[in-house]
Structures are given as C-alpha cells and as structure tokens.
Design a protein around this motif. Structure first.
Motif, mmCIF file in Angstrom:
data_model
loop_
_atom_site.group_PDB
_atom_site.id
_atom_site.type_symbol
_atom_site.label_atom_id
_atom_site.label_comp_id
_atom_site.label_asym_id
_atom_site.label_seq_id
_atom_site.Cartn_x
_atom_site.Cartn_y
_atom_site.Cartn_z
ATOM 1 N N GLU A 1 0.818 -1.226 0.000
ATOM 2 C CA GLU A 1 0.000 0.000 0.000
ATOM 3 C C GLU A 1 0.846 1.268 0.000
ATOM 4 O O GLU A 1 0.347 2.352 -0.277
ATOM 5 C CB GLU A 1 -0.895 0.007 1.238
ATOM 6 C CG GLU A 1 -1.942 -1.075 1.224
ATOM 7 C CD GLU A 1 -3.321 -0.493 1.482
ATOM 8 O OE1 GLU A 1 -3.395 0.578 2.108
ATOM 9 O OE2 GLU A 1 -4.310 -1.104 1.043
ATOM 10 N N ARG A 2 2.102 1.123 0.410
ATOM 11 C CA ARG A 2 2.995 2.284 0.482
ATOM 12 C C ARG A 2 3.710 2.550 -0.824
ATOM 13 O O ARG A 2 4.414 3.541 -0.955
ATOM 14 C CB ARG A 2 4.046 2.066 1.591
ATOM 15 C CG ARG A 2 3.454 1.839 2.965
ATOM 16 C CD ARG A 2 2.507 2.964 3.309
ATOM 17 N NE ARG A 2 2.143 2.929 4.724
ATOM 18 C CZ ARG A 2 1.577 3.958 5.338
ATOM 19 N NH1 ARG A 2 1.281 5.060 4.679
ATOM 20 N NH2 ARG A 2 1.270 3.876 6.616
ATOM 21 N N PHE A 3 3.595 1.600 -1.743
ATOM 22 C CA PHE A 3 4.312 1.704 -3.011
ATOM 23 C C PHE A 3 3.438 2.389 -4.056
ATOM 24 O O PHE A 3 2.310 1.996 -4.300
ATOM 25 C CB PHE A 3 4.713 0.312 -3.487
ATOM 26 C CG PHE A 3 5.277 0.293 -4.879
ATOM 27 C CD1 PHE A 3 6.457 0.960 -5.173
ATOM 28 C CD2 PHE A 3 4.627 -0.383 -5.897
ATOM 29 C CE1 PHE A 3 6.976 0.957 -6.459
ATOM 30 C CE2 PHE A 3 5.142 -0.400 -7.183
ATOM 31 C CZ PHE A 3 6.320 0.274 -7.460
ATOM 32 N N VAL A 4 3.972 3.414 -4.650
ATOM 33 C CA VAL A 4 3.273 4.124 -5.711
ATOM 34 C C VAL A 4 3.586 3.412 -7.027
ATOM 35 O O VAL A 4 4.751 3.304 -7.383
ATOM 36 C CB VAL A 4 3.774 5.580 -5.758
ATOM 37 C CG1 VAL A 4 3.185 6.306 -6.938
ATOM 38 C CG2 VAL A 4 3.457 6.282 -4.447
ATOM 39 N N PRO A 5 2.563 2.897 -7.737
ATOM 40 C CA PRO A 5 2.858 2.137 -8.957
ATOM 41 C C PRO A 5 3.614 2.984 -9.985
ATOM 42 O O PRO A 5 3.497 4.203 -10.007
ATOM 43 C CB PRO A 5 1.478 1.760 -9.487
ATOM 44 C CG PRO A 5 0.523 1.981 -8.375
ATOM 45 C CD PRO A 5 1.119 2.998 -7.469
ATOM 46 N N PHE B 1 -0.070 14.735 -3.672
ATOM 47 C CA PHE B 1 0.216 13.307 -3.529
ATOM 48 C C PHE B 1 0.054 12.902 -2.061
ATOM 49 O O PHE B 1 0.405 13.640 -1.144
ATOM 50 C CB PHE B 1 1.631 13.064 -4.040
ATOM 51 C CG PHE B 1 2.214 11.753 -3.645
ATOM 52 C CD1 PHE B 1 1.581 10.571 -3.967
ATOM 53 C CD2 PHE B 1 3.418 11.707 -2.962
ATOM 54 C CE1 PHE B 1 2.128 9.358 -3.599
ATOM 55 C CE2 PHE B 1 3.980 10.493 -2.600
ATOM 56 C CZ PHE B 1 3.337 9.319 -2.918
ATOM 57 N N ARG B 2 -0.487 11.709 -1.869
ATOM 58 C CA ARG B 2 -0.739 11.106 -0.561
ATOM 59 C C ARG B 2 0.385 11.310 0.449
ATOM 60 O O ARG B 2 0.166 11.747 1.572
ATOM 61 C CB ARG B 2 -0.959 9.605 -0.818
ATOM 62 C CG ARG B 2 -1.222 8.739 0.352
ATOM 63 C CD ARG B 2 -1.624 7.343 -0.141
ATOM 64 N NE ARG B 2 -0.580 6.769 -1.017
ATOM 65 C CZ ARG B 2 -0.659 5.550 -1.560
ATOM 66 N NH1 ARG B 2 -1.720 4.791 -1.353
ATOM 67 N NH2 ARG B 2 0.300 5.104 -2.326
ATOM 68 N N VAL C 1 -1.479 7.115 -7.572
ATOM 69 C CA VAL C 1 -0.499 7.878 -8.312
ATOM 70 C C VAL C 1 0.052 7.090 -9.484
ATOM 71 O O VAL C 1 0.953 7.502 -10.176
ATOM 72 C CB VAL C 1 0.634 8.324 -7.379
ATOM 73 C CG1 VAL C 1 1.419 9.451 -8.000
ATOM 74 C CG2 VAL C 1 0.057 8.832 -6.077
ATOM 75 N N GLY C 2 -0.520 5.917 -9.714
ATOM 76 C CA GLY C 2 -0.040 5.111 -10.831
ATOM 77 C C GLY C 2 -0.329 5.769 -12.159
ATOM 78 O O GLY C 2 0.381 5.575 -13.128
ATOM 79 N N GLN C 3 -1.363 6.549 -12.208
ATOM 80 C CA GLN C 3 -1.757 7.172 -13.470
ATOM 81 C C GLN C 3 -1.894 8.666 -13.202
ATOM 82 O O GLN C 3 -2.968 9.243 -13.291
ATOM 83 C CB GLN C 3 -3.070 6.578 -13.956
ATOM 84 C CG GLN C 3 -3.026 5.050 -13.997
ATOM 85 C CD GLN C 3 -4.331 4.441 -14.471
ATOM 86 O OE1 GLN C 3 -5.355 5.113 -14.521
ATOM 87 N NE2 GLN C 3 -4.275 3.180 -14.839
#
Lengths: 384, 384
Positions: free
Chosen positions: A297-301, B56-57, B78-80
């Motif tokens: 959940e902490r990883f931004v894709p 951003f979060r 933030v993936g897209q």
C-alpha cells in the motif's frame, strides 16, 4: 551531421499515416534527426524531400556548415520571434504544397512536456488550413530502439551520473543543506563533462523524502534521516537516470527495512525486463515483493519508464496509462525504480537505474552501489 | 503561508472577467498564491471561496501544515498521475458548481512555456463541460507589480547571479571549455545559496556568441574570442537575470566597439525606463544608439522583458508582439539587455541587468561591472 537514414524512415511512416509534414520544435527530435542541437530548435520534415531548417540570421552560416543542409531557410527578423516562425512556416507550407492546399494539411507535432499549448494555438490560428496531429506514432518506435552510437552517449551520461552520486555520498552529513549537496553533485557532473541536466537535481531529506518529486531546499540534514538523491545528467542530449536513497548517519531498523525492500523490488523488476516485457508486468514483479513485505500500500505504482533523448519517453506509464501495455523491443532503454515507497513519519525510499533491454536480459548502463550508508557506498565504489 | 490577500484580488478580477475557476498547474502561480512550491503544483482557485490543493498522498500532512489550508484534497492513487489529476479536478468542479453545470465552465489556465498542449488536451477531453481560457488578464497585472518582500527575494537572486558571474570571469582562459566555465558558475551560485536556475547557464564563445541563445558545450575558448555569459538563478522561486560579454585575453578594436555600443545602448534604454514606459519606446532608445554606431541592422530588437517568478513574464515583447505597447507600472521588474548584437565572423555581444521601475527612474537589482576584460571586471568588483 544530418541523419538522412532516420529522416527517410520517419517519412515512410508519415506517408503511411497521412502526415504531410513534421514540425520539429523540441530538442529531442531536432538532435535525433538533424544530429546537433539549437537553443530554439525549428525544422520541418515534409513527407517527402529534404528537411528545412529555420534559424536565426546570426546562426545561418554556421548551421549550414554544421548540418550540410542545402535548404536552410533563414528566419531574418527576430523582434517577434514566435510570430516570425509561424510566418516562415506558413510560407514553407505554401512551398511544399505549391499554393494553398485544397484540404487540411496534417502537421505532426511532438506532444510532450516541452510543447507549450500557447505556441500550438498561435500556430493553428496563423495557419487555418493546418490540422495538428500527434507525431508520436510516426517517430516513437524508431526512437525507442537505440543504436550503438546512442548507447555510447547514454553510457557517458551514466558515468557522469555516477560521479554526481559519489559527490552526494561524500557531502551528506548532519547540518549540510540540501542545496549544498546539490551544488556538489552538479559540480562533479560538470567536471566529468556533463552537458547539464534534464531535470533539476533532487535532494529530498527527512519528510521531503516522501515527496513524489522535489528539488533541493535550504533544509539541513538531520541524523538518521533518509535522503533521496536523483540525477538525470545529459551527454550530447542523451540522458541517464540514477537515483539512490542514503541515510544520514545510522538508519533505524524500519528505514533499513524499507530500503532493503526497494532494492529487492528493483531486482525482481530487472529480472523480467527483456524483449517483449510490458511495464504492467515489470510493475507487477516489483509490487509482489512489496506485498510480501507488507508494504504494497505504500508503493506508488510506476516502477520504470523509457529514457533516451528525453528523461521520460515511450513507454511512460505514469503519464499515459495505455503505455502499461507497450511491449519493450530489444535495444530499448528503460529505467527501473522511479516511484517512491513513502511512509509518512518514517521516510521515503527510491532507487533508479537505467538499463538497455537485450535478448538475454537487461544490462545496466548506470552503475553505483546500492548501500544505504553513504560511507559504505563510497567504500564499495573504491573497490570497483 | 497561503496568500489570501492575493487570492481575493485575483478572485475579484476573475468574477469581472467571467472566469469560474483558476486551475494552477505552474510553479510561478502556485508560489505566488500558495506561498510555497511543489514539484507538481496543482491547485484550484474558484471565483469565490477557499482554494483547493491537490497533492500526492505522501505529502498531504506536510502540505496541510505548511499551507494552513483546510480544504486539501489528497490525490490518492499515483499510478496514473495525470489521469488522476484530471479525475480529481472533475470531482472538484462538480463540487464547486453543485452538480453538472448547465453551461460551459470557464477555467482559467496560465498559457506559458510550462503549460504543455497535451496536458490541456487531456484535461479538456476529460471535462467536456469546460472551456479553457487564458488566465493572464486576471492575474498578470497583479503579478507585474512587486511588493517589498518580492523585491527582497529578487535582490537575493541578483546577488547570487553576481557570484556566478564573478566565477565566470575568474574561469575564462584559453583552453577552458564552455562546460568547465558553466560548472564554476553553477557551483558558485549554489554556494551563494541559489535555488537552481530558471534557464540553463549560457556560456557561448566564438561563433556561438552570435547565437540568439545557447547553452554550454565542449568547445574550448580561444584567445581573442567573445564569450557571452548569461545566468538566471532563482531564490525561493524569484529570478534575476544577469548577462555579460567578456573577451578571452585581448579584444580586437572591432569587438571592443561592439561591446561599447551595447553598453551605451543599455544606458539609453535604462534612461527611459520609468512608470508608463512601453517596451516599444525602450527598444527605440537602444536602437537609436546602435543606428548612430552604424550597427542598427546587427541589433535584434527586443531590449528587455518583464521578470519575477518566471524568467520572462509580462511584458515579453519578443514572444507576444502586442506586449510592445504595455505600459510598465511603478514596481514592475524589467530587464534591460537580452537581445544579441550579432556580427557573424566577428562575434556577438549581449549584456543584461534586472531593474525595478521607480517613480524617479530605474533602480538596478543586479550589480556587476560591465568591463569587457574579465580581469578588469574582477578588479572593479574587488574595489566595490
């Protein structure tokens, strides 16, 4: 020297796609097709025939010699630069089409971060017969596969990046400001022959390490903080992206765990980086490692992107979601890392390296130890 | 801290001009209205009510503390990135207008170099009910007049610029590369506390001094050559522009004459730089000096431009011809110099300084000797 081979390949694609002319106004395409750079890159590649370069009066002789282009149109008045470019362009279209065309002229333009909306609006208003199209489809596949000459320039950029990162590791100490560290990085990269940077040098410490991106501020480094250092130097237009996260002094167990997870996630992503791989799959490989570590959940894709004459070029999945499905060809250059693993209150971690995709796997262009401790990274560097 | 005074002034103008919301996506406006910077500046100022910040979060807690904005919307996935920003924006509009509006929503956007066409296209496609308008009319007049706090930051930037120019003068010697000189400039500006640069550092020697603009290359300086050095450092977002032309060793009579003419032209332009002056008149004052010297044809019109949070802001007559007629208010900051006096085969000369327009005339913010000889400039600097 002008790259007629590349121009002919692009023209064949333009004719197939019904693009009448490619209006070059960005550095990347100018360098790729014309073989050198200008501060204000302006050229037209018609669907057939030689390219036309528009340049400032004072540069005309030099540019003619440098490019060996016979058809250099010289943009004579410069008081109203953009308006003049538009006028010159209009004249060129009339020349290319032998008068006012009886249909809309489809002009391909690079739709990237460095193509301002107002310039395109101005161009379209001045040329009502023009329909602007995204030139990407005609050019991106060509540019994605790097030849040996391009890779050599990217390796030079990668060496410069490593020199900057070494300077960062040496400069990190409690009380230093982010700006001071950035200054040492930039200086080392210039002394290594760097042609400037494609993005500002990032030095993000403490709470700022959680930022998605950042620059460098007057903030002073404090003991135990994580510091994300991200550099994208250029060499003759070509970029290399290198990012490391260091700790100031001793890392807490939690911070060390975040860092170890990121290093492992990158290794998993690199393992699937080969011809035919898609960003979606590369991302999934990294995500699986973070999930196992309870950090999903902490990883931004968005674990990587294409790179070359731009710091981000196709595929760039965090900007264009459809690029998640673009298969990487052999010879493509791609970064692994990029997105942040952010735990507010603890810190953010990010590492990034630049690779070339080969049949037997990914080969790194950037090389720098991944150690969290800057002292350990410098010791490893000395040994290699 | 957030600048509610400026926001209210902009909102009053927006209501007058029928702009429903101002979508901030550039650093300059973000700093001006929100009082700090983000790498990806995203905020909305509705025509009435508090501004909304999209971030951003990982930055949300920090941004809330820093801004004191109660209504911080957090951009969660933030993936897209860009797609997500668009979606968040759409949600916000629905909130602002209490549902799908029954008319087009007029959204003001900054139409500058850093507003990419593709981003705006994406935004409009995702928001068919939106009509994009140039926000300049509502904001530019406000931003043109600098308050004392802003001038203080510009003075800091000007001091940093002078430190960079001093390093350039000290580094100029036959055999040095343009890149080496650029490295010394950047390093000196960082050590003086500079927050990076608004444009790449220009070091243009020999034939390259005729370029309209340029960066720094591997070219080595040769005896007798002219070298144009142009720097635009930032301090907390604010820019100062300083340019000098030096000679490597001894200047030929012709090169010295070009330089003297440029210095005289700048003095003539500065003499007419007061409240109410228009770029057209300032240009004419410079042109008259060049005409008298028989160099009128070698001078590229455009002797100055506005400056502040952008390296070029209103009025910028070489980009927008209509800005030739914009009268400068008291408190405006404007550069004198900027365009090149280029004689191919001989060399190019350019000097530039940043001024604030006062009732009793122009006051320089940048200060550096104008001597053509770097040694002479350094001696003068030591005395002052």
């Amino acid at each position: 020297v002008i790259r007629r081979d590349r121009i002919e390949q692009a023209q064949a694609r333009m004719r197939m796609l019904g693009i009448d002319a490619f209006l070059i106004i960005t550095h990347d395409d100018y360098i790729y097709f014309l073989g050198e750079d200008r501060y204000q890159p302006r050229a037209i590649i018609p669907a057939s025939g030689p390219p036309i370069v528009v340049c400032f009066r004072g540069e005309a002789d030099e540019i003619t010699r440098a490019l060996g282009v016979s058809d250099v149109r010289v943009f004579q008045t410069v008081g109203q630069q953009i308006k003049d470019v538009v006028d010159v362009m209009r004249g060129l279209f009339l020349g290319v089409f032998g008068g006012v065309p009886d249909r809309k002229v489809r002009v391909g333009v690079r739709m990237g971060f460095s193509t301002p909306a107002f310039l395109l609006n101005l161009f379209q208003k001045a040329n009502p017969c023009v329909e602007v199209a995204d030139v990407g489809e005609a050019v991106d596949e060509l540019r994605a596969v790097k030849d040996e000459g391009e890779l050599e320039l990217m390796r030079r950029a990668a060496e410069i990046a490593a020199r900057g990162m070494g300077a960062a590791a040496a400069a990190l100490r409690p009380g230093a400001t982010e700006i001071e560290v950035a200054g040492e990085i930039e200086y080392a990269m210039r002394r290594a022959g760097g042609h400037g940077v494609a993005t500002p040098v990032f030095v993000n410490s403490g709470a700022r390490s959680c930022w998605l991106h950042g620059t460098a501020t007057e903030k002073r480094l404090e003991p135990g903080e994580l510091v994300v250092v991200d550099v994208v130097p250029r060499f003759r237009g070509y970029c290399a992206n290198l990012c490391r996260t260091f700790v100031v002094g001793e890392a807490s167990e939690e911070r060390a765990r975040l860092h170890a997870a990121y290093v492992a996630a990158c290794a998993a992503a690199v393992a699937v980086l080969r011809p035919g791989a898609r960003p979606r799959e590369i991302d999934a490989a990294a995500k699986a490692v973070f999930d196992t570590a309870g950090l999903g959940e902490r990883f931004v894709p968005g674990i990587g992107h294409g790179i070359g004459l731009e710091f981000e070029e196709i595929p760039m999945p965090t900007i264009h979601p459809t690029h998640q499905g673009v298969a990487l060809p052999e010879g493509a250059t791609f970064t692994i890392g990029h997105s942040v693993l952010a735990v507010p209150g603890v810190g953010g971690v990010r590492l990034e390296d630049t690779y070339v995709v080969r049949r037997d796997g990914a080969q790194p262009l950037t090389r720098f130890p991944t150690a969290l401790s800057p002292a350990a990274a410098l010791r490893e560097l000395d040994k290699s």
